[in-house]
Design a protein around this motif. Structure first.
Motif, PDB file in Angstrom:
ATOM      1  N   THR A 543      -5.191  -0.976 -67.448  1.00  0.00           N
ATOM      2  CA  THR A 543      -5.879  -2.206 -67.269  1.00  0.00           C
ATOM      3  C   THR A 543      -6.061  -2.514 -65.844  1.00  0.00           C
ATOM      4  O   THR A 543      -6.925  -3.056 -65.402  1.00  0.00           O
ATOM      5  N   ALA A 544      -5.021  -2.028 -65.111  1.00  0.00           N
ATOM      6  CA  ALA A 544      -4.736  -2.809 -63.639  1.00  0.00           C
ATOM      7  C   ALA A 544      -6.118  -2.059 -62.959  1.00  0.00           C
ATOM      8  O   ALA A 544      -6.651  -2.481 -62.016  1.00  0.00           O
ATOM      9  N   LEU A 545      -6.163  -0.774 -63.227  1.00  0.00           N
ATOM     10  CA  LEU A 545      -7.371  -0.011 -62.571  1.00  0.00           C
ATOM     11  C   LEU A 545      -8.783  -0.451 -62.986  1.00  0.00           C
ATOM     12  O   LEU A 545      -9.641  -0.819 -61.898  1.00  0.00           O
ATOM     13  N   HIS A 546      -8.868  -0.805 -64.109  1.00  0.00           N
ATOM     14  CA  HIS A 546      -9.897  -1.581 -64.649  1.00  0.00           C
ATOM     15  C   HIS A 546     -10.351  -2.976 -63.815  1.00  0.00           C
ATOM     16  O   HIS A 546     -11.193  -3.207 -63.661  1.00  0.00           O
ATOM     17  N   GLU A 547      -9.280  -3.678 -63.787  1.00  0.00           N
ATOM     18  CA  GLU A 547      -9.530  -4.864 -63.191  1.00  0.00           C
ATOM     19  C   GLU A 547      -9.193  -4.992 -61.710  1.00  0.00           C
ATOM     20  O   GLU A 547     -10.017  -6.073 -61.104  1.00  0.00           O
ATOM     21  N   LEU A 548      -8.662  -4.021 -61.215  1.00  0.00           N
ATOM     22  CA  LEU A 548      -8.247  -4.462 -59.684  1.00  0.00           C
ATOM     23  C   LEU A 548      -8.605  -3.394 -58.762  1.00  0.00           C
ATOM     24  O   LEU A 548      -8.956  -3.548 -57.592  1.00  0.00           O
ATOM     25  N   GLY A 549      -8.897  -2.082 -59.362  1.00  0.00           N
ATOM     26  CA  GLY A 549      -9.153  -1.140 -58.356  1.00  0.00           C
ATOM     27  C   GLY A 549      -8.047  -0.142 -58.081  1.00  0.00           C
ATOM     28  O   GLY A 549      -6.700  -0.743 -58.334  1.00  0.00           O
ATOM     29  N   LEU A 550      -8.029   0.957 -57.784  1.00  0.00           N
ATOM     30  CA  LEU A 550      -7.108   1.720 -57.335  1.00  0.00           C
ATOM     31  C   LEU A 550      -6.021   1.289 -56.423  1.00  0.00           C
ATOM     32  O   LEU A 550      -4.653   1.199 -56.746  1.00  0.00           O
ATOM     33  N   VAL A 551      -6.432   0.967 -55.051  1.00  0.00           N
ATOM     34  CA  VAL A 551      -5.352   0.315 -54.112  1.00  0.00           C
ATOM     35  C   VAL A 551      -4.668  -0.725 -54.672  1.00  0.00           C
ATOM     36  O   VAL A 551      -3.328  -0.739 -54.228  1.00  0.00           O
ATOM     37  N   GLU A 552      -5.495  -1.798 -55.147  1.00  0.00           N
ATOM     38  CA  GLU A 552      -4.689  -2.986 -55.483  1.00  0.00           C
ATOM     39  C   GLU A 552      -3.794  -2.788 -56.672  1.00  0.00           C
ATOM     40  O   GLU A 552      -2.743  -3.297 -56.571  1.00  0.00           O
ATOM     41  N   ALA A 553      -4.051  -1.742 -57.667  1.00  0.00           N
ATOM     42  CA  ALA A 553      -3.435  -1.577 -59.002  1.00  0.00           C
ATOM     43  C   ALA A 553      -2.148  -0.887 -58.315  1.00  0.00           C
ATOM     44  O   ALA A 553      -1.129  -1.336 -58.902  1.00  0.00           O
ATOM     45  N   VAL A 554      -2.181  -0.126 -57.338  1.00  0.00           N
ATOM     46  CA  VAL A 554      -0.865   0.408 -56.801  1.00  0.00           C
ATOM     47  C   VAL A 554      -0.093  -0.515 -56.137  1.00  0.00           C
ATOM     48  O   VAL A 554       1.183  -0.588 -56.031  1.00  0.00           O
ATOM     49  N   ARG A 555      -0.745  -1.532 -55.493  1.00  0.00           N
ATOM     50  CA  ARG A 555       0.001  -2.580 -54.732  1.00  0.00           C
ATOM     51  C   ARG A 555       0.702  -3.340 -55.824  1.00  0.00           C
ATOM     52  O   ARG A 555       1.895  -3.730 -55.385  1.00  0.00           O
ATOM     53  N   ARG A 556      -0.150  -4.045 -56.923  1.00  0.00           N
ATOM     54  CA  ARG A 556       0.750  -4.469 -57.756  1.00  0.00           C
ATOM     55  C   ARG A 556       1.915  -4.080 -58.380  1.00  0.00           C
ATOM     56  O   ARG A 556       3.075  -4.443 -58.724  1.00  0.00           O
TER      57      ARG A 556
END
Length: 671
Positions: A543-556
């Motif tokens: 879900t994080a990838l779908h909502e935030l994108g790769l870089v921001e999902a990794v940061r979260r």
């Protein structure tokens, strides 16, 4: 104006080269006229080095004129012209010096002796050493070296000018038999013994330096330079062998009578070889010439030594009266040993120059061993193909496109088909050796044997590439389908279940009794189903990838792992990524960060994500208490490797003394 000036300059240099060559040839003609007019005996012409000087000078005039007119900016041709003018000048005055010495004419003796002693030393002391140093197309040496060579030329002139009997090698011209022939530039009282030793040592050092320079240019030069250097080296070696052999034989057959001066005429082979090397180095296969020359020189020397040794041994055993027996015994030994020695020696020399073409099994084994042990691709065996047959260049061609090559491509190229199960899978192209118009039949036979395993390997690589591409397409299609299913579940079933849950809440709020209990039951069931759907959605595509994108999902994710003693820094910018690449990168980074948080004992982790050269690059570094020992491949590491391999990418994970590092390269073509 620039073009016209260039043409004028070229015309001037060509005219100057022709003029100097003409001077040398006219001096050679004057030599012939002088011999005829003075009636100089042949023995005097031979023993005074007239024949040698005239021959070498004439050859240098022709060769130097050709090189200087074709390559006017290079000093080599002009140096050979200098040799021509100097050598033939000495030859031209020799008949007149002989005549003046016999007549006892002091004026004529002084004039001719001055030219005789002052001309040819420049050729030996300056021009020839410089020619070696600048061959084949190098610039003139540094000024100190030039100054040293110039000084040596002057010393050579002074040394030979101080000799009052320059024609002492001619019978009847020894000291006391003829009047002295003093040169005008002779220095009275000059100690020529010490000066002669010094200048000869310096002269030998300059020639040795020239030979060393040639050897170094052969070792470090390209294929063309090596072919060029082999020409003068072969001529020089042949000259040394001929002169050395004649001196040795002469000293044994007629000791105390000097040596046959006529053998020094072989020096003329050197300028001929230089000219061929500069203008037509592909005229003949110089390696073949070297092969045959070395073989027969070594073979002849060995057989002569064997003959002499057997004769000496039989003579000592049976006595000097049995000379016939010793000769017959030596002849039998030499005849019996000739062919086996020749075959083995030729095989050894050919192996040095042509590789393993005489041993096809060994040549093919070198290629197959490389394919079996170290070569990851068929293209990796190309250096082994070149080395096995001493070829200048080899290349693989597939579907008309150059796949890989090794070496420097020469003008001549031949092609061999690569087949598997009767089907054409590619081509092996090889460069023809310099001096050859085509491959030797034995070379082609060995290459045809090599083509069999190379063709199989090329076919296997094509199959592996097709399988890898198919797997990448499957993985890409799978992830894209998962992304679509996630979207459909999120927008469809999840929305419907959420609506049902709200309606159940409304029923519970607005009713009581049995209806309220039924509504509560419906709400509980729908909430559980909705949780299952959300877990399914997240499993299909995070879900994080779908909502935030790769870089921001990794940061979260990193923020959730952060502690007081562990900090994270995540950076990078990426655009729209294929679903398979995005998911694989996220899973690899998550696994790497989890491993750091659990096992590394690190205080800081840096994550870099970027796109470059058709790949997504992921780099995770930590400052944990690392060591140089390799990590044990656990489930997490194997998972990262498998995810990368599915897309045709790669992962490198290893510790170091500064911590740990995980790097991943994922091709963006995996969709």
């Amino acid at each position: 104006m620039g073009v016209r000036t260039g043409r004028v300059s070229t015309g001037v240099t060509t005219g100057l080269a022709a003029g100097l060559a003409a001077v040398g040839l006219l001096e050679a003609l004057a030599t012939v006229v002088g011999v005829l007019v003075t009636g100089m005996p042949f023995v005097a012409a031979r023993e005074s080095f007239l024949l040698t000087n005239a021959t070498v000078g004439t050859v240098c005039a022709l060769c130097g004129g050709l090189i200087a007119s074709r390559r006017p900016r290079r000093p080599l041709g002009w140096l050979l012209l200098g040799v021509a003018v100097a050598q033939t000048a000495t030859a031209a005055v020799t008949p007149w010096l002989v005549r003046a010495t016999l007549a006892g004419d002091p004026t004529a003796i002084t004039a001719t002796a001055t030219v005789y002693s002052a001309a040819w030393p420049w050729a030996v002391g300056l021009f020839l050493p410089l020619a070696l140093l600048v061959f084949p197309d190098a610039h003139l040496p540094a000024r100190p070296v030039l100054a040293l060579l110039l000084a040596n030329g002057v010393l050579q002139v002074l040394t030979f000018s101080a000799d009052p009997y320059p024609l002492a090698t001619i019978p009847g011209f020894a000291p006391g038999q003829v009047p002295p022939a003093w040169s005008l530039i002779a220095i009275p009282g000059l100690d020529t013994s010490l000066l002669g030793v010094a200048t000869n040592v310096l002269l030998a050092a300059t020639y040795l330096a020239g030979v060393v320079v040639l050897v170094l240019r052969y070792r470090h030069g390209d294929e063309r330079t090596r072919r060029q250097v082999l020409w003068p080296l072969l001529a020089a070696a042949g000259t040394v062998v001929v002169i050395g052999a004649t001196r040795t034989i002469w000293s044994i057959a007629a000791p105390g009578t000097g040596f046959p001066v006529i053998s020094t005429m072989f020096v003329a082979l050197i300028p001929v070889a230089i000219t061929i090397a500069v203008l037509r180095h592909r005229l003949l296969d110089i390696r073949l010439l070297w092969s045959r020359a070395v073989t027969y020189v070594v073979l002849t020397a060995s057989l002569v030594a064997t003959y002499v040794a057997v004769v000496e041994l039989v003579t000592r055993l049976l006595g000097p009266a049995d000379g016939l027996a010793s000769s017959v015994a030596a002849t039998v030994v030499v005849a019996a040993a000739f062919d086996p020695v020749r075959v083995r020696l030729q095989r050894l020399v050919d192996a040095l120059l042509y590789g393993d073409r005489a041993d096809p099994v060994r040549a093919v084994s070198s290629v197959t061993a490389q394919l079996a042990d170290g070569a990851e691709r068929p293209a990796d065996v190309l250096p082994a193909v070149c080395q096995a047959l001493k070829l200048p260049w080899a290349a693989l061609v597939e579907d008309g496109e150059l796949v890989a090559e090794s070496g420097v491509r020469p003008p001549g190229v031949e092609t061999l088909p690569l087949r598997h199960a009767g089907r054409m899978v590619g081509e092996l192209r090889v460069g023809v050796r310099s001096g050859q118009e085509r491959l030797d039949p034995s070379d082609r036979a060995v290459l045809e044997l090599m083509a069999l395993p190379i063709g199989v390997a090329l076919h296997a690589e094509a199959l592996a590439t097709a399988v890898r591409r198919s797997r990448q397409e499957i993985v890409g299609a799978r992830e894209e389908e998962r992304r679509r299913l996630r979207r459909d579940l999120h927008d469809g079933l999840a929305s419907v279940l959420t609506g049902v849950a709200f309606q159940a809440d409304t029923v519970v709020t607005l009713s009581d009794g049995r209806v309220a209990e039924l509504g509560e039951s419906i709400r509980t069931g729908v909430t559980g189903a909705l949780a299952d759907v959300r877990r399914l959605i997240n499993g299909l595509h995070p879900t994080a990838l779908h909502e935030l994108g790769l870089v921001e999902a990794v940061r979260r994710h990193a923020q959730r792992l952060a502690r007081e003693d562990l900090t994270f820094a995540v950076g990078g910018t990426v655009g729209d990524l294929p679903a398979a690449v995005e998911v694989a990168a996220y899973r690899i980074v998550v696994e790497a960060l989890t491993n750091v948080a659990r096992h590394a004992g690190a205080t800081h982790v840096e994550v870099a994500i970027r796109c470059g050269d058709g790949e997504l690059l992921v780099d995770v570094r930590d400052d944990g208490a690392g060591d140089a020992t390799a990590w044990d491949p656990g489930v997490g590491l194997r998972s990262m490797l498998e995810r990368a391999e599915e897309l045709g990418g790669r992962v490198r994970a290893a510790p170091s003394l500064d911590g740990g590092r995980v790097e991943a390269w994922l091709p963006l073509g995996a969709r």
